[in-house]
Structures are given as structure tokens and as C-alpha cells.
Design an enzyme around this catalytic site. Structure first.
Site, short mmCIF file in Angstrom:
data_model
loop_
_atom_site.label_atom_id
_atom_site.label_comp_id
_atom_site.label_asym_id
_atom_site.label_seq_id
_atom_site.Cartn_x
_atom_site.Cartn_y
_atom_site.Cartn_z
N ASP A 12 44.31 46.18 39.27
CA ASP A 12 43.85 46.78 38.01
C ASP A 12 44.76 47.92 37.54
O ASP A 12 44.30 48.89 36.95
CB ASP A 12 42.40 47.29 38.12
CG ASP A 12 41.50 46.26 38.76
OD1 ASP A 12 41.52 45.11 38.29
OD2 ASP A 12 40.78 46.59 39.73
N GLU A 13 46.05 47.80 37.81
CA GLU A 13 46.99 48.85 37.41
C GLU A 13 47.41 48.71 35.95
O GLU A 13 48.13 49.57 35.44
CB GLU A 13 48.26 48.81 38.30
CG GLU A 13 48.03 49.11 39.78
CD GLU A 13 47.74 47.85 40.57
OE1 GLU A 13 47.58 46.78 39.95
OE2 GLU A 13 47.67 47.95 41.81
N LYS A 15 48.65 45.51 34.73
CA LYS A 15 49.82 44.63 34.79
C LYS A 15 49.97 43.77 33.52
O LYS A 15 51.06 43.40 33.15
CB LYS A 15 49.72 43.68 36.00
CG LYS A 15 49.80 44.40 37.33
CD LYS A 15 49.78 43.44 38.49
CE LYS A 15 48.41 42.95 38.87
NZ LYS A 15 47.47 43.94 39.40
N GLY A 39 41.93 38.91 37.23
CA GLY A 39 41.50 38.88 35.84
C GLY A 39 42.53 39.58 34.98
O GLY A 39 42.75 40.78 35.13
N HIS A 40 43.22 38.83 34.14
CA HIS A 40 44.21 39.44 33.26
C HIS A 40 43.77 39.26 31.81
O HIS A 40 43.46 38.15 31.39
CB HIS A 40 45.59 38.77 33.46
CG HIS A 40 46.16 39.02 34.81
ND1 HIS A 40 47.19 38.29 35.35
CD2 HIS A 40 45.84 39.94 35.74
CE1 HIS A 40 47.47 38.76 36.55
NE2 HIS A 40 46.66 39.75 36.81
N THR A 128 34.85 39.27 45.56
CA THR A 128 34.51 38.79 44.21
C THR A 128 33.60 37.56 44.27
O THR A 128 33.18 37.06 43.23
CB THR A 128 35.78 38.42 43.44
OG1 THR A 128 36.48 37.41 44.18
CG2 THR A 128 36.70 39.62 43.24
N GLN A 221 46.17 41.10 41.91
CA GLN A 221 45.64 42.18 42.74
C GLN A 221 46.69 43.28 42.92
O GLN A 221 47.53 43.45 42.06
CB GLN A 221 45.15 41.66 44.10
CG GLN A 221 43.89 40.80 44.04
CD GLN A 221 44.17 39.33 43.82
OE1 GLN A 221 45.05 38.77 44.42
NE2 GLN A 221 43.39 38.71 42.97
N ARG A 302 34.61 50.70 38.78
CA ARG A 302 35.68 50.99 39.74
C ARG A 302 35.55 52.42 40.28
O ARG A 302 35.16 53.32 39.54
CB ARG A 302 37.04 50.83 39.08
CG ARG A 302 37.31 49.41 38.64
CD ARG A 302 38.67 49.26 37.96
NE ARG A 302 38.81 47.92 37.41
CZ ARG A 302 39.38 47.63 36.25
NH1 ARG A 302 39.90 48.58 35.51
NH2 ARG A 302 39.46 46.39 35.83
N LYS A 328 48.59 54.16 31.87
CA LYS A 328 47.38 54.94 31.57
C LYS A 328 47.55 56.44 31.77
O LYS A 328 46.61 57.12 32.20
CB LYS A 328 46.20 54.38 32.40
CG LYS A 328 45.84 52.95 31.97
CD LYS A 328 44.68 52.40 32.73
CE LYS A 328 43.41 52.33 31.93
NZ LYS A 328 42.35 51.57 32.56
N SER A 410 53.85 53.49 30.20
CA SER A 410 53.03 52.83 29.18
C SER A 410 52.06 53.87 28.63
O SER A 410 51.30 54.48 29.39
CB SER A 410 52.30 51.66 29.82
OG SER A 410 51.34 51.18 28.93
#
Ligand code: IMP
Length: 428
Positions: A12-13, A15, A39-40, A128, A221, A302, A328, A410
Site C-alpha cells: 500500500d505504498e 505503487k 489491490g491496485h 486477506t 504487496q 491500516r 504521500k 509523488s
């Protein structure tokens, strides 16, 4: 030139944006590990596309490969393909190939994932529940059904029977019914839809490599969930580090490789397991809210904490990362002070890495350096010189501890909301 994108933390970085950017320039995009636990989310103009199994390049009309290192839920794949086709994305055997030796996730694996978590009691891993772990266990146990097995009904029958005999005791104990004939019929049914994609993908990929095509390997991941180098046992069941590219695809060319480590400006994790710089106070809540830190697959909240430079340094070395992409940053904009974890104190001894021993991991006390915040917006900034000085200092300090250049920052979800310090992305 070959490009790899991996997460350097617990997933969850962010990507998606960089993967999409690179995949728009790539000739072929490849998944090499994990499954539909990933999940993308890709936002292209006004459209939102959600991907779990398919490489992101599919949205850009690029050739895509799902490599043998992935575990494949054939029904999840079929559903994902249908959803994307309904959104106008063209998917056929010309732009999608799936390794014929890929191991399948069956409904049985999802049941076992559930049972395993129940059996672990309070020590459950918070998986998951997509059947990922049990499918990889069967792969290593040499009992898996592979995609190529679906073309032969009698072989399939034999292999399913073997598989069920192996798991019988546990399934019976938990009173889980199984109907092998029903499963075989369902597999043959779904195979009619997906057999067109089944190929010796290692051959296609090496051909692209030999012809100097741009290949993008898309990691899922994060490196701290790697089954060997992550916070074991609180990890996923695949190797998420860059070394898995080769085993998970059969690609044999080792030079000309640029590895991007996507790294969030703070730290998050979903599920259980050690998290040395976790915050349990209002700052943790603030990061969660401002960063919208909810799982894309399981919708779980999270856990949030300060940037752990000690851990990122470790994953950067293990994965041979050449460039960090920091994401972020703007989530930290309002904070008065920001901490960076630069090492650990464990039982009076200083560590500049996280030891594997779980007892030691439980005793970790993070050593922090506190830096002044910048309290002004960095959202959408495109030039390094426009960043507030304290934000520049924060980034420079991370570079010093992690010992790698942060070449890309970013500053928002859109492509132009990026600082590309050495024109790396724009020159590809
Ligand atoms: P599994 O991969 O479902 O077996 O879950 C094992 C651990 O990895 C759990 O802590 C999950 O929350 C975590 N995990 C799996 N996939 C992802 C992901 O894509 N992002 C973040 N965490 C993940």
C-alpha cells in the site's frame, strides 16, 4: 531496459500511479508473485479501474503476462476480466498471457485460509482470506493443480482426488463438505473461458528481453511481507522482494535493470505483526484519516506510524533498489514535528536492522530523530526548489539514513503531481 516496481514497506505504498506511468511506456507488463490479495486502483481521466490479478498495463492496451510465481484464482480472474471488459477494456489472447505452469487457488484454499486463521486463535495473521497461503503451501508440497492440468479431465480428476485426500482430515474435522465432481465441472467450465491465455510465458518474455523491449515487472504487496525477509510469520506466502522476478517468470536476463522502490513518507501496515514505529495516539489517527488508510481488498483500517528508515534501508539493500519513489508526502503537511525511526534499541543493545528472532522483535524500542514539520502544503508541487525547506530536509535526512537517492517524489494522485528530480521517469 527492464524496470521493476516493488513496495519497500508492508504494501500500500502507492505503487499504482508509478506502475501506470511506467506501464504506459513499457512494451510488456508482468506480474511475478502474489495473487488477488493485491489491490491496485488506477485513475485514468474520470475512470477508476480496480485490478487484483491483471497487470496494470492491461488498461493501457499493453501486452501483459501473469507469471508462474503468481497463484491464480481462475474465477476471480474471469470476474476481473469481465468487469474490465464492461468498462471498455479490450482483453484477449493477444494482450494477455498466463503461465501454463501457474498454480491455482481453488475454493478449498479459501476454506483452508479460514480454518488456518481460526486454528491460530489469538495469533492469527489477519490474512486477506483469498486462499493465498494454502495455495502456495500446496505448490511447495507438490500437490497443486496447475493451469495446464485443466486440459486433461482424467489427469485433473486424479490430481483433485490426491489433493482432497491430503486435506481430508482437516476438512472433515471442520465439517467442510466437498464435492469433487462439482469442482471438476466448474474448473472445466471456467477453463473454456481462460484457456486462450495459457502459454509458456517464459518464452514470450525472454524473446521480448532479447529484442531489448521495455519490460515492466509489477510487484504486489511490499518487501516487509516477503516470506523470507519480511516480519515472518506475519507475512504473505510469496517472495515480494525483487529476486522473485526471475523465479516467478523464467526471465533469465540479469543486466540493464532499474528497480524502483515505492516508499510512503510514513509507514502503514494491514493485518497483525510487528510494527516498531506504530503510533497509537491522535497522530496515528490523523495519518490514517488524512492518508485515507483503508485496505483496497479487505477494507480494513491500516495501522499507521512514523517513517522507519531502519527497515527501508534493509529492504532497499535486499531488493537492490536503485531509485526510491517517495509517496504521500503531503499527508505530513500539517504536522508540527515529524519523527523518523533511525535504529532500534533491543534489551540495551543498538540495532541498525530488524533481527529475525521474534522475541527480539517484540522488545524493539525505536530510536527516533525528531525534525520540524513544514506546515504548508506540498500537494501538487512539481519542482524540488518549490518544496518547503523543512520538507527538503526531511527527504535529505531519509536519504542519508537509507543511503539511497530519493529521485522521485509523488505529491498527488495525478501524473503531473510529481517531482522527477533527475528526469528519470520522463526519460524512459
Ligand atoms: P495473505 O497474503 O492473504 O496470506 O495475508 C498475509 C498478510 O499480508 C496479511 O497481514 C495481509 O494483510 C497482508 N497483505 C496481503 N496482501 C496485501 C496487500 O496487497 N497490501 C497490504 N497487505 C497485504
Amino acid at each position: 531496459m527492464f524496470y521493476t516496481v516493488i513496495g519497500t514497506q508492508w504494501g500500500d505504498e502507492g505503487k499504482g500511479k508509478i506502475v501506470d506511468w511506467l506501464s504506459s511506456k513499457a512494451d510488456i507488463v508482468v506480474r511475478f508473485q502474489g495473487g488477488n490479495n493485491a489491490g491496485h486502483t488506477l485513475k485514468i481521466k474520470e475512470n477508476i479501474f480496480k485490478l487484483n490479478l491483471l497487470p496494470s498495463g492491461i488498461i493501457r492496451g499493453k501486452k501483459c503476462i501473469i507469471g508462474n510465481g503468481v497463484v491464480l484464482d481462475p474465477w476471480a480472474l474471469d470476474e476481473e476480466i469481465q468487469k474490465l471488459q464492461n468498462q471498455g477494456i479490450l482483453i484477449n489472447s493477444k494482450n494477455l498471457a498466463i503461465a501454463e505452469n501457474i498454480c491455482l487457488i481453488l475454493p478449498l484454499h479459501k476454506i483452508l485460509d479460514e480454518i488456518n486463521e481460526i486454528s491460530r486463535g489469538e495469533h492469527n495473521l489477519g490474512t486477506t482470506k483469498k486462499g493465498i497461503g494454502p495455495a502456495y503451501e500446496d505448490k511447495i508440497g507438490r500437490r497443486s493443480i496447475r493451469l495446464c492440468d485443466l486440459s486433461d479431465k482424467s489427469l485433473l480428476r486424479k490430481k483433485i482426488s490426491n489433493l482432497y485426500s491430503f486435506h481430508k482430515v482437516r476438512l472433515d474435522y471442520f465439517n467442510k463438505k466437498n464435492n469433487q465432481n462439482d469442482l471438476i465441472n466448474k474448473l472445466l467450465e471456467v477453463y473454456k473461458k481462460i484457456s486462450q491465455y495459457s502459454s509458456p510465458t517464459w518464452r514470450i518474455l525472454n524473446e521480448y528481453g532479447k529484442n531489448n523491449k521495455k519490460i515492466l515487472f509489477e510487484g504486489a504487496q511490499g518487501a516487509l511481507l516477503d516470506v523470507d525477509f519480511g516480519t515472518y510469520p506475519f507475512v504473505t506466502s510469496s517472495n515480494t522482494s525483487s529476486g522473485q522476478i526471475f523465479a516467478g517468470t523464467g526471465f533469465g536476463i540479469k543486466n540493464n535493470h532499474q528497480i524502483f522502490g515505492i516508499t510512503k513518507a510514513y509507514t502503514t501496515r494491514v493485518g497483525a505483526g510487528p510494527f516498531p514505529s506504530e503510533l497509537f495516539d491522535e497522530i496515528g489517527d490523523y495519518l490514517g484519516k488524512k492518508g485515507q488508510e483503508f485496505g483496497t481488498v479487505t477494507k480494513r483500517k491500516r495501522r499507521c506510524g512514523w517513517f522507519d528508515a531502519n527497515l527501508v534501508k534493509q529492504t532497499v539493500i535486499i531488493s537492490g533498489v536503485n531509485n526510491i519513489v517517495l509517496t504521500k508526502l503531503d499527508v505530513l503537511d500539517d504536522l508540527n514535528e515529524i519523527k523518523i525511526c533511525v535504529g532500534y534499541n533491543i534489551g540495551g543493545k543498538k540495532y541498525d536492522y530488524l533481527p529475525f528472532n521474534e522475541n527480539l522483535q517484540n522488545l524493539v524500542e525505536p530510536i527516533y530523530v525528531t525534525m520540524p514539520g513544514w506546515q504548508s502544503t506540498t500537494f501538487g508541487i512539481t519542482k524540488w526548489s518549490d518544496l518547503p525547506v523543512n520538507a527538503q530536509n526531511y527527504i535529505k535526512y531519509i536519504e542519508e539514513v537509507v543511503q539511497i537517492k530519493i529521485s522521485i517524489i509523488s505529491t498527488g494522485p495525478e501524473r503531473n503531481e510529481t517531482i522527477d528530480r533527475n528526469n528519470i521517469l520522463s526519460d524512459i
